[in-house]
Design an enzyme around this catalytic site. Structure first.
Site, PDB file in Angstrom:
ATOM      1  N   GLU A 127       0.861  -1.201   0.000  1.00 43.41           N
ATOM      2  CA  GLU A 127       0.000   0.000   0.000  1.00 43.41           C
ATOM      3  C   GLU A 127       0.884   1.234   0.000  1.00 43.41           C
ATOM      4  O   GLU A 127       1.935   1.229   0.625  1.00 43.41           O
ATOM      5  CB  GLU A 127      -0.817   0.069   1.310  1.00 43.41           C
ATOM      6  CG  GLU A 127      -1.656  -1.125   1.596  1.00 43.41           C
ATOM      7  CD  GLU A 127      -2.191  -1.110   3.047  1.00 43.41           C
ATOM      8  OE1 GLU A 127      -1.961  -0.140   3.790  1.00 43.41           O
ATOM      9  OE2 GLU A 127      -2.839  -2.101   3.413  1.00 43.41           O
ATOM     10  N   LYS A 129       2.449   4.558   1.242  1.00 44.04           N
ATOM     11  CA  LYS A 129       2.579   5.135   2.580  1.00 44.04           C
ATOM     12  C   LYS A 129       2.222   6.605   2.467  1.00 44.04           C
ATOM     13  O   LYS A 129       2.981   7.399   1.916  1.00 44.04           O
ATOM     14  CB  LYS A 129       4.003   4.954   3.100  1.00 44.04           C
ATOM     15  CG  LYS A 129       4.167   5.409   4.530  1.00 44.04           C
ATOM     16  CD  LYS A 129       5.517   4.983   5.069  1.00 44.04           C
ATOM     17  CE  LYS A 129       5.671   5.301   6.541  1.00 44.04           C
ATOM     18  NZ  LYS A 129       5.566   6.720   6.846  1.00 44.04           N
ATOM     19  N   ASP A 131       1.676  10.366   3.320  1.00 43.21           N
ATOM     20  CA  ASP A 131       2.399  11.288   4.195  1.00 43.21           C
ATOM     21  C   ASP A 131       1.411  12.250   4.851  1.00 43.21           C
ATOM     22  O   ASP A 131       1.252  13.390   4.426  1.00 43.21           O
ATOM     23  CB  ASP A 131       3.434  12.056   3.360  1.00 43.21           C
ATOM     24  CG  ASP A 131       4.511  12.652   4.239  1.00 43.21           C
ATOM     25  OD1 ASP A 131       4.497  12.371   5.454  1.00 43.21           O
ATOM     26  OD2 ASP A 131       5.359  13.388   3.710  1.00 43.21           O
ATOM     27  N   TYR A 238      -6.558   1.943   6.627  1.00 41.56           N
ATOM     28  CA  TYR A 238      -5.613   0.867   6.316  1.00 41.56           C
ATOM     29  C   TYR A 238      -5.341  -0.153   7.416  1.00 41.56           C
ATOM     30  O   TYR A 238      -4.620  -1.109   7.193  1.00 41.56           O
ATOM     31  CB  TYR A 238      -4.292   1.427   5.806  1.00 41.56           C
ATOM     32  CG  TYR A 238      -3.645   2.469   6.718  1.00 41.56           C
ATOM     33  CD1 TYR A 238      -3.228   2.148   7.996  1.00 41.56           C
ATOM     34  CD2 TYR A 238      -3.448   3.770   6.262  1.00 41.56           C
ATOM     35  CE1 TYR A 238      -2.643   3.090   8.811  1.00 41.56           C
ATOM     36  CE2 TYR A 238      -2.853   4.728   7.068  1.00 41.56           C
ATOM     37  CZ  TYR A 238      -2.453   4.379   8.344  1.00 41.56           C
ATOM     38  OH  TYR A 238      -1.882   5.314   9.144  1.00 41.56           O
ATOM     39  N   LYS A 326      10.908   2.931   2.046  1.00 43.62           N
ATOM     40  CA  LYS A 326      10.940   4.363   1.765  1.00 43.62           C
ATOM     41  C   LYS A 326      11.439   4.643   0.350  1.00 43.62           C
ATOM     42  O   LYS A 326      12.271   3.901  -0.169  1.00 43.62           O
ATOM     43  CB  LYS A 326      11.867   5.068   2.772  1.00 43.62           C
ATOM     44  CG  LYS A 326      11.377   5.032   4.206  1.00 43.62           C
ATOM     45  CD  LYS A 326      10.027   5.697   4.324  1.00 43.62           C
ATOM     46  CE  LYS A 326       9.724   6.272   5.673  1.00 43.62           C
ATOM     47  NZ  LYS A 326      10.517   7.315   6.187  1.00 43.62           N
ATOM     48  N   CYS A 420      43.870  12.630  18.722  1.00 43.88           N
ATOM     49  CA  CYS A 420      42.534  13.142  19.045  1.00 43.88           C
ATOM     50  C   CYS A 420      42.543  14.673  19.057  1.00 43.88           C
ATOM     51  O   CYS A 420      43.372  15.277  19.743  1.00 43.88           O
ATOM     52  CB  CYS A 420      42.111  12.606  20.404  1.00 43.88           C
ATOM     53  SG  CYS A 420      40.574  13.326  20.996  1.00 43.88           S
ATOM     54  N   CYS A 423      42.025  15.802  22.915  1.00 40.82           N
ATOM     55  CA  CYS A 423      42.961  15.578  24.021  1.00 40.82           C
ATOM     56  C   CYS A 423      44.363  15.234  23.552  1.00 40.82           C
ATOM     57  O   CYS A 423      45.264  15.064  24.365  1.00 40.82           O
ATOM     58  CB  CYS A 423      42.436  14.491  24.960  1.00 40.82           C
ATOM     59  SG  CYS A 423      42.515  12.836  24.260  1.00 40.82           S
ATOM     60  N   CYS A 438      39.788   7.499  19.830  1.00 46.79           N
ATOM     61  CA  CYS A 438      40.741   8.183  20.689  1.00 46.79           C
ATOM     62  C   CYS A 438      41.052   7.232  21.826  1.00 46.79           C
ATOM     63  O   CYS A 438      40.155   6.629  22.408  1.00 46.79           O
ATOM     64  CB  CYS A 438      40.089   9.458  21.217  1.00 46.79           C
ATOM     65  SG  CYS A 438      40.809  10.065  22.736  1.00 46.79           S
ATOM     66  N   CYS A 444      40.232  12.081  28.158  1.00 47.69           N
ATOM     67  CA  CYS A 444      39.797  12.885  27.011  1.00 47.69           C
ATOM     68  C   CYS A 444      38.558  13.666  27.415  1.00 47.69           C
ATOM     69  O   CYS A 444      37.543  13.085  27.795  1.00 47.69           O
ATOM     70  CB  CYS A 444      39.480  11.975  25.823  1.00 47.69           C
ATOM     71  SG  CYS A 444      38.742  12.888  24.453  1.00 47.69           S
TER      72      CYS A 444
HETATM   73  S1  IVH Z   1       0.227   0.661   8.854  1.00 43.01           S
HETATM   74  C1  IVH Z   1       0.459  -1.551  12.477  1.00 43.01           C
HETATM   75  N1  IVH Z   1      -0.239   1.604   6.451  1.00 43.01           N
HETATM   76  O1  IVH Z   1       3.071   5.554   8.615  1.00 43.01           O
HETATM   77  C2  IVH Z   1       0.007  -0.540  11.540  1.00 43.01           C
HETATM   78  N2  IVH Z   1       0.731   3.058   8.058  1.00 43.01           N
HETATM   79  O2  IVH Z   1       5.671   5.171   9.827  1.00 43.01           O
HETATM   80  C3  IVH Z   1       0.955   0.590  11.401  1.00 43.01           C
HETATM   81  N3  IVH Z   1       1.131   5.324   7.259  1.00 43.01           N
HETATM   82  O3  IVH Z   1       1.994   5.669  11.947  1.00 43.01           O
HETATM   83  C4  IVH Z   1       0.591   1.514  10.333  1.00 43.01           C
HETATM   84  N4  IVH Z   1       0.351   5.033   5.226  1.00 43.01           N
HETATM   85  O4  IVH Z   1       0.760   7.113  10.207  1.00 43.01           O
HETATM   86  C5  IVH Z   1       0.236   1.869   7.680  1.00 43.01           C
HETATM   87  N5  IVH Z   1      -0.734   2.313   4.307  1.00 43.01           N
HETATM   88  C6  IVH Z   1      -0.256   2.573   5.510  1.00 43.01           C
HETATM   89  C7  IVH Z   1       0.237   3.845   5.877  1.00 43.01           C
HETATM   90  C8  IVH Z   1       0.734   4.045   7.166  1.00 43.01           C
HETATM   91  C9  IVH Z   1       0.877   5.894   6.074  1.00 43.01           C
HETATM   92  C10 IVH Z   1       1.758   6.013   8.402  1.00 43.01           C
HETATM   93  C11 IVH Z   1       1.057   5.830   9.730  1.00 43.01           C
HETATM   94  C12 IVH Z   1       2.079   5.207  10.633  1.00 43.01           C
HETATM   95  C13 IVH Z   1       3.347   5.636   9.988  1.00 43.01           C
HETATM   96  C14 IVH Z   1       4.487   4.733  10.366  1.00 43.01           C
END
Ligand code: IVH
Length: 695
Positions: A127, A129, A131, A238, A326, A420, A423, A438, A444
């Site tokens: 899925e 992520k 922001d 989600y 990421k 160092c 020191c 060091c 130090c």
């Molecule tokens: S799952 C156990 N799914 O990312 C469930 N999180 O870095 C944990 N987030 O706190 C979250 N899209 O705010 C999940 N498709 C997605 C997400 C997602 C964004 C965020 C969420 C979480 C943070 C963690």
């Protein structure tokens, strides 16, 4: 001082939680001094700086906004703000993967944990992520009753009224939904809406938001929900929180239920047959990322089967069954003006790039890590070079490479110091280590200062109001030299009271805070010592195993003989091993450290380790697994046992309480029988655990 401390951009989420807590307390203290006692301790400019740092951290981590957030109080009448909500199930965060290898390792780890082999199919839901910031929605009898922010994961704030203004959030659910049902998801603002909102803010003379996420956070945090209603917020669902009924066997089914019940589920989510498919989707979405109407910062992979999710459980505050992959870091070019060297607590020398300030991914960067000498050599980075730098997620900015075409003619390779810079002691590189250190130890000043700072830090002695700055100033003036001196500061009360910025009240507060920590739990004490490789988790293992400081000190001193039983026991503690043992033994044998330890043990009350799960029949017991386990892997068995407070050891001795022996158990089971220990089959062991709630 480390760059993590200085730079808001390089704080990890955990550090941000700590920094916000410390700053909120500090600001509240100054508010009290100023308003109630008319006795301000700091200048207005210093006070503003504290608030600015607070706001900057909060802006970067909108999910972490605290109940007592000082920023919420600006310009408004004292208000109780939102009321607190304890989450029925914790709201977790995610661990991160930055490249394909991390994702492969994630898959392999799961197979190992569950005891699967290559032929077993492990489906993954991928899925985007989003922001934004997460929220939890609670439905009772099909009606939306409560909506909360994540807060610190355990407790959030009641923002029900604001969430009701979001059209993606259904007010009621169909009758088939469980009586009690919590759904979690992300509140976000589209990029277009963000630009329009900023236009509006500008023409009304209001502050503009830095990015869509901050705009969403600011909009959701309005105490007046009618303002939130004017902000175009959206919600993607989600994950699940508390639920009174089972919602299918897989996460994919769960998402389709959510869709049927009227939630928005991200349309790019996909069920993948394996990690190769998931990675292909990652690349596809990454390529089209900038054309999406909203910001995403990666792809989340989740194991599809819910029974496997349950078995995998969580580590720290993140589930083992999910990971956030990421997107590649944003990069920029700038000029390297110089390379400075920082000396850390354990003497490690870290080169730091001093850069022409530049904006990368929306934040200004003026320093970046160069990691170590080898790295500088490998990348042939020279002072004066134009370099590419990047920010990857929450990590400190890094120097990626030098652009050779732009190199100045007279540039010379960087010479890493042989002594160092703090020191003058010789710098050495141990066999097999990349780090240069060091050799000055406590002579130090940089090392001893960093050790003192570590000693009082949040996860160690946690002395309220006694931060790095105070430590540094007191140390420079000879008021403290070793950790134990902190507990003798009362002897210098007159000197301190005369210092600039100190008054009787603040002195009393400090001495009170120090006194409050004279009794210290064993695991915190061990962590505070700052032994190499002994972080919080190893400190806990040691505390759990040895129980008391005396027990630990004796065991380590006996362990200097590698033939001794003490040494065998030490390295058998699951998670410790010979390398950590070597660092521990070296630390406890070093003469300066021995003096410090003796001094501390006299001046402090080091409390014996208390088992957290005292109602568990295996709490505090030592368990050895041997032979093949059939219901779960060793890793899973170990994790479960430790969660219930047991110590897991790799070898059988008189001190072993239970030996869990599966088929093929050999010498360990034999030794257990000779010693007359309790030997359990895997079945009997699970029966015993079955009597304990693992919820
Ligand atoms: S799952 C156990 N799914 O990312 C469930 N999180 O870095 C944990 N987030 O706190 C979250 N899209 O705010 C999940 N498709 C997605 C997400 C997602 C964004 C965020 C969420 C979480 C943070 C963690």
């Amino acid at each position: 001082m480390t760059i993590e401390v200085k730079d808001v951009d390089s704080l990890t989420e955990d550090e941000a939680v700590q920094a916000l807590a410390a700053l909120a307390a500090e600001i509240a203290r100054h508010d009290q001094l100023y308003h109630q006692q008319d006795e301000p301790e700091i200048s207005d400019a210093d006070y503003d700086a504290l608030r600015q740092r607070y706001a900057a951290i909060e802006d970067r981590f909108p999910d972490l906004v605290r109940q007592d957030s000082p920023s919420g109080k600006v310009g408004s009448a004292p208000s109780s703000g939102f009321s607190k909500v304890a989450h029925a199930r914790p709201m977790l965060s995610l661990s991160n993967a930055f490249d394909d290898d991390d994702v492969t390792e994630f898959g392999a780890r799961i197979r190992r944990f569950l005891g699967l082999d290559e032929s077993d199919t492990v489906e993954i839901v991928a899925e985007p992520k989003i922001d934004g910031l997460s929220a939890s929605l609670r439905y009772e009898n099909g009606v939306f009753t409560l909506g909360a922010t994540r807060g610190d994961g355990a407790t959030g704030e009641d923002i029900s009224a604001n969430l009701r203004t979001i059209s993606d959030i259904p007010e009621t659910l169909p009758p088939e939904a469980p009586t009690t049902f919590e759904v979690r998801g992300e509140v976000y603002m589209s990029r277009d809406d963000f630009f329009t909102l900023n236009e509006r803010q500008k023409s009304a003379g209001n502050k503009e938001f830095a990015n869509p996420r901050n705009a969403a956070a600011g909009s959701l945090r309005q105490l007046d929900a009618s303002i939130t209603a004017t902000r175009p917020l959206h919600f993607f669902a989600y994950s699940i929180g508390e639920s009174s009924a089972v919602t299918g066997d897989t996460h994919w089914e769960f998402l389709s239920l959510l869709d049927r019940w009227g939630f928005s589920v991200n349309p790019l989510s996909r069920l993948c047959a394996n990690s190769a498919e998931a990675l292909a989707l990652y690349r596809e979405i990454a390529a089209g990322r900038s054309t999406l109407p909203y910001d995403i910062d990666g792809i989340v992979y989740k194991i599809n089967r819910l029974d496997w999710q349950a078995r995998l459980g969580m580590v720290s505050r993140a589930p083992r069954w999910a990971i956030a992959h990421k997107f590649a870091a944003e990069q920029a070019e700038t000029v390297l003006h110089g390379i400075s060297i920082q000396v850390g607590r354990t003497g490690a020398l870290t080169p730091v790039a001093e850069l022409e300030p530049i904006t990368v991914g929306g934040v200004v960067v003026s320093r970046a890590t160069l990691h170590n000498a080898d790295e500088i050599e490998r990348k042939d980075v020279r002072v004066g070079d134009t370099v590419v730098i990047q920010r990857a997620g929450d990590v400190i900015p890094q120097v990626v490479r030098a652009i050779s075409e732009k190199r100045l003619e007279d540039s010379v390779p960087f010479q890493f110091p042989t002594h160092c810079p703090e020191c003058g002691s010789l710098v050495l590189q141990e066999d097999g280590e990349v780090v240069r250190r060091c050799t000055g130890g406590l002579i130090c000043p940089a090392q001893s200062l960093e050790r003192l700072k570590h000693f009082v830090s949040r996860n160690a002695f946690d002395i309220e109001g006694f931060g790095g700055k105070h430590i540094e100033a007191f140390r420079n003036d000879g008021l403290i030299e070793t950790p134990a001196d902190i507990f003798r500061l009362a002897n210098h009360a007159d000197d301190i009271a005369k210092r600039e910025g100190w008054g009787q009240q603040s002195l009393d507060n400090l001495l009170g805070a120090i006194e409050a920590r004279r009794a210290v739990p064993l695991d915190r004490f061990i962590y505070a010592l700052g032994v190499r490789q002994v972080g919080q988790s190893n400190a806990r293992l040691l505390a759990r195993h040895y129980g008391t400081y005396e027990g630990l000190a004796l065991a380590i001193s006996e362990s200097t003989d590698p033939e001794s039983e003490a040494y065998a026991t030490l390295i058998a503690i699951d998670g410790i091993g010979p390398s950590v043992a070597t660092d521990l033994i070296a630390f406890f044998s070093e003469s300066h450290n021995r003096t410090v330890l003796e001094d501390l043990s006299e001046i402090l009350e080091i409390e014996p380790f208390i088992q957290e799960e005292s109602d568990s029949p295996i709490a505090g017991r030592t368990v050895v697994f041997t032979g093949t386990l059939e219901k779960m892997t060793r890793g899973e068995a170990k994790a479960r046992a430790e969660t219930l407070g047991a110590k897991v050891s790799g070898s059988v001795s008189k001190k072993t309480d239970y030996v869990v022996a599966g088929p093929g158990a050999g010498s360990k089971a034999k030794k257990a029988a000779e010693l007359g220990l309790t030997i359990l089959s895997e079945e009997e062991w699970l029966d015993m655990l079955g009597k304990v709630s693992t919820a």
